[in-house]
Structure formats: structure tokens, C-alpha cells
Motif scaffolding. Structure first.
Motif, mmCIF file in Angstrom:
data_model
loop_
_atom_site.group_PDB
_atom_site.id
_atom_site.type_symbol
_atom_site.label_atom_id
_atom_site.label_comp_id
_atom_site.label_asym_id
_atom_site.label_seq_id
_atom_site.Cartn_x
_atom_site.Cartn_y
_atom_site.Cartn_z
ATOM 1 N N LYS A 158 -2.880 9.110 2.343
ATOM 2 C CA LYS A 158 -3.990 9.962 1.717
ATOM 3 C C LYS A 158 -3.857 11.132 0.904
ATOM 4 C CE LYS A 158 -6.671 8.924 5.872
ATOM 5 N NZ LYS A 158 -7.152 9.152 7.248
ATOM 6 N N ASP B 233 -11.009 2.071 -2.136
ATOM 7 C CA ASP B 233 -11.266 2.841 -3.454
ATOM 8 C C ASP B 233 -11.377 1.703 -4.502
ATOM 9 O OD1 ASP B 233 -11.525 5.330 -4.791
ATOM 10 O OD2 ASP B 233 -9.419 5.085 -5.747
ATOM 11 N N GLN C 56 -6.284 2.209 1.940
ATOM 12 C CA GLN C 56 -7.047 2.964 0.587
ATOM 13 C C GLN C 56 -7.458 2.160 -0.423
ATOM 14 O OE1 GLN C 56 -7.136 6.565 1.096
ATOM 15 N NE2 GLN C 56 -7.085 6.069 3.173
#
Length: 480
Positions: free
Chosen positions: A200, A230, A226
């Protein structure tokens, strides 16, 4: 003169004092980024005295770099923290201890230095923005910690091997298997949490846009999460690198899961089908036993008037597997693992696999179920949870209940609880096998709605939570 007496006579610190120095330095560095000069100098003296490289004390030096310069240490890190067979620590030396006891105490000092290195590198994560190189180095050091605990790299973090459900194998330490549930109950989830925090703090989009930096990334569950979150904001080179990382991770997990599925994925013998009368199916032992009455003692010969063959045909009744996965934020790892698992079962003969993902909307991913990579790219992680929309897609797929298994993976924190449970109970009453699953991760940690948990238990379909291999076992039992 014993080792302990020698140290007291010469004024040198005892083995116990040296070991304490190493552990006090470890604690000081874990809780305070500033160096404690006295502890650092004392630790350096200890390390040099026992013949270990000073680089071992550098928190910026990865375990890989230490082992590359001193390859003989690799074997010492393997199984370093695995307990003895009896699970007990070494006993304190008694008065008049032998030289062997003194050597054992000296070995404990060396072990403390190595343990301190691997623990400090893993639990003393870099502050601020994390680069691709720093993440890769941490993942490598975490792998050395897992090896020290007798596991394979990635196993405890719920990554490639952990997510795949591989149990500790005792990689080092003479093949000993540690009882990790007793030794360090929370080590796996904590490692996963640290890794997720590092990911992160990365400027992931900038890293992905640079092929060289992207090449330094090691796929892990945290990184894949992630990337999936994204992916709609990526394009060009960054999107291509993200897809490459996702595919690498999928392929690695699939390889491990496929082995688990194929180990015993065979149907029961179908004795209604006559065995093929070919030589490879000849049951020699049974043939001899059944023809013993034809033994001629004078000629010492056995005359065979009937041959017996083994049954090899397996029952392969077509089965339908419907996998429903909650894709809300709390179930990301289950979504990844079950998507891969569904694709593996879809490749088996006579198994018709359907995959549905949902949050507040449901998506039928069945057309892409054979390709987990494409499936994951179509998911939309996050959002709320409404299982009734998924149920609307599930019910029409149950054509033959007796030959259908419905696997529902969720934490079951729903806002339409009673209507959803009633429809699930109806599936169970119809004769289909209904398997509610709280999690399919390597850590097995899941928060399941107690309201649903109690009702599933009462109807005889308790929530299955824990290692993904539990789900693999349940599915193989039904489908074979």
C-alpha cells in the motif's frame, strides 16, 4: 575446566550473557529506529568472536546478500527456528557441565545471532514510501523466516504456496515439522499484514510503468489485490506489466492446487462394467489363488483354466459444480483462490463448473471459468454485499439436485439475511449438496456472521473455514 568456568575465570562474558546481548539488541532495534551504541558495540564483539560476519548486524543487508557472500550460512538458516523433536528448549547446564554442554551453549549464541538477523529484517520494515526493490527484498527475507520455521517460502503468508494450501514440510532442520499452531499461532497473518502494508505504501502505478522496476516485483496475494483494485486506472506499459504479474501469480498457485486436486481425483470402481481382458489388467495373485485346485504335485505345475482381471473402469457420473464467491473487499484472497480452483475442476472430465461472483450485483463468469486470469480481470473487488442477486443466478443452474454441489464462499454479513438463508436451505432440502465456506486462505482466519453460522450448523451444513485444502477435500469427495 568447563566452558562456563573458563569464562568466569578469564572475565569474558558467559554464553548466556552473549545470547542476551543479541536478543536485547533485537528488541531495541524493533521498537526504536535509533541505534543503541552500547548494544551495537557489544553485539559486534559477540558476532566477531563467534566467527560470524559483521554484515549480519546491518539491517539494510538482506539475508540473501549475507548468504551470497557466506554460502555456508544457508544451511544454518534452514530450520533455524524449528524446535527439537520433543518441542523443548535446551536445558540449562548443571554445575560441572561437560565440554559438550559448553559447546551446545556456544551454538545457542550463534543461533541467537542468526535468529536476530532474520527477525529484524522481517519485522523492522522500511519507513515511508516503499520501492519495488525494498518490497522484493522484504519478500525474500520473509521467505528466509519461513524457511527458518521449516516451511517453504511464501507458505505462511498465504501467497503462492500458502494460498495454495501447502502444509509445513520441514524444509530444513533434518525434515522436522514444527507445530506452528502452537509455536507462533499468528505468524502467517502477521506476515501477510506487513506485506500488505508495504504494498500500500508503494507508488505502484509508477513502478508498473517502469519495466525494470516492475520486473523486481515478486507476485503475492497482497500485490495481486492491489493490482486487481487498480486495474481500471492502468493503461499501456503499466497495464501490461500488471497483467504479467497477475498471470505469474495465477500460474504458480494453479500449479500447487492442481497437484492437490489430481492426487486422488478418481471415481469409484464401476463393477457393473466388465474388466478389459488385457495383460496389464491381469490380477495374477487372484488368478493363482482361484486355480490352486488345479495344482499337479507330480509335475509341479499349476494348470490355469480361468484368468481373473482387475476392474479399472471408474464411475464418472456427470456432476455440476456451482461456485458462488463474495467479491467484496474482505474476501479478496478467497476470490483469487476459488477462481483458480474452479478453473482446475473445470478441466476434469464429467465436471460441469459454473462460477458466479457478487457484491451488490452478480456476475456470471462461467464463460471464462477455464481461464482464471481472464476471470479475475473481469472481477470488480469491493463494495457491499447482497447474496440474493447471486442466488437469482444460482437457482436456475440446479437442474439435477442429486448431481449438483453449490459452494458459497462469503463472510455472510448480508442485509437480507432471512430471505437468503431460506433460499440456501431450499437448495439443501432439494437434495443438492450445499457447502457454505467462510474462507479459503492459508491462514484460515475469517469473521463469519454468527447468525448464519448457527443456522447452517442446525441444518447440518456447518460453515467450512480454514485451509483451502479442506475445500479441495470436500469437493473431491462429492465429485469422484
Amino acid at each position: 575446566m568447563t566452558g562456563q568456568q573458563s569464562s568466569e575465570t578469564t572475565g569474558e562474558p558467559s554464553h548466556d550473557n552473549r545470547r542476551q546481548v543479541m536478543y536485547w539488541r533485537l528488541l531495541a532495534r524493533l521498537f526504536d529506529h535509533e541505534e543503541q551504541a552500547a548494544l551495537e558495540s557489544a553485539s559486534l564483539a559477540v558476532v566477531e568472536d563467534i566467527g560470524l560476519p559483521a554484515k549480519l548486524l546491518d539491517p539494510q543487508a538482506s539475508v540473501d546478500s549475507v548468504v551470497q557472500r557466506h554460502p555456508e550460512l544457508a544451511a544454518e538458516f534452514d530450520g533455524l527456528m524449528v524446535p527439537d523433536a520433543d518441542g523443548e528448549a535446551a536445558a540449562e547446564p548443571e554445575e560441572g557441565a561437560s565440554d559438550d554442554d559448553a559447546r551446545d551453549r556456544a551454538a545457542e549464541v550463534r543461533r541467537a545471532a542468526l535468529v536476530s538477523k532474520v527477525l529484524l529484517n522481517v519485522f523492522h520494515s522500511p519507513p515511508g514510501t516503499v520501492t519495488a526493490g525494498q518490497l522484493s527484498r522484504w519478500q525474500s527475507d520473509a521467505g528466509w523466516l519461513e524457511r527458518a520455521l521449516g516451511c517453504r517460502p511464501g507458505e505462511l503468508r498465504g501467497g503462492r504456496a500458502g494460498g495454495a494450501g501447502v502444509s509445513p514440510t520441514g524444509t530444513g532442520g533434518g525434515g522436522r515439522t514444527p507445530d506452528l499452531s502452537r509455536l507462533i499461532p499468528e505468524i502467517g497473518p502477521e506476515l501477510g499484514s506487513i506485506e500488505a502494508g508495504l504494498v500500500k505504501r508503494m507508488r505502484l502505478r509508477e513502478v508498473l510503468a517502469d519495466p525494470q522496476l516492475a520486473g523486481q516485483l515478486t507476485p503475492s496475494m497482497s500485490l495481486i489485490e492491489q493490482l486487481l483494485r487498480d486495474k481500471d486506472n492502468l493503461s499501456g506499459v503499466a497495464l501490461a506489466n500488471a497483467k504479467a504479474l497477475i498471470r505469474r501469480f495465477v500460474d504458480e498457485v494453479a500449479e500447487v492446487l492442481r497437484t492437490q486436486v489430481e492426487k486422488s481425483t478418481v471415481g469409484a470402481l464401476d463393477r457393473s462394467v466388465p474388466p478389459k481382458r488385457v495383460f496389464r489388467n491381469l490380477d495374477l495373485d487372484r488368478t493363482i489363488w482361484k486355480n490352486l485346485t488345479n495344482w499337479d504335485p507330480e509335475e509341479e505345475r499349476l494348470y490355469v483354466d480361468r484368468l481373473f482381471y482387475r476392474h479399472t473402469t471408474r464411475k464418472t457420473t456427470p456432476q455440476r459444480l456451482i461456485v458462488v464467491v463474495d467479491q467484496s473487499g474482505s474476501m479478496v484472497d478467497s476470490m483469487v483462490n476459488c477462481t483458480i480452483l474452479a478453473s482446475i475442476f473445470a478441466g476434469l472430465p464429467k465436471v460441469d463448473v459454473h462460477l458466479i461472483a457478487y457484491d451488490t450485483q452478480a456476475l456470471d463468469l462461467t464463460p471464462w471459468v477455464h481461464d482464471p486470469f481472464e476471470t479475475l480481470l473481469r472481477t470488480n473487488l469491493g463494495g457491499g454485499t447482497d447474496g440474493t442477486v447471486a442466488m437469482a443466478l444460482t437457482q436456475p443452474k440446479i437442474a439435477e439436485p442429486r448431481n449438483t454441489v453449490v459452494v458459497w464462499i462469503s463472510d455472510f454479513y448480508e442485509w437480507q439475511t432471512e430471505p437468503l438463508f431460506e433460499s440456501m436451505a431450499a437448495i439443501h432440502r432439494s437434495g443438492a449438496k450445499f457447502i457454505p465456506v467462510g474462507s479459503v486462505t492459508s491462514s484460515g482466519r475469517a469473521s463469519v456472521n454468527p447468525w448464519f453460522r448457527e443456522r447452517f450448523k442446525d441444518q447440518g451444513t456447518p460453515v467450512l473455514s480454514g485451509h483451502i485444502r479442506k475445500l479441495v477435500h470436500e469437493l473431491k469427495t462429492f465429485l469422484t
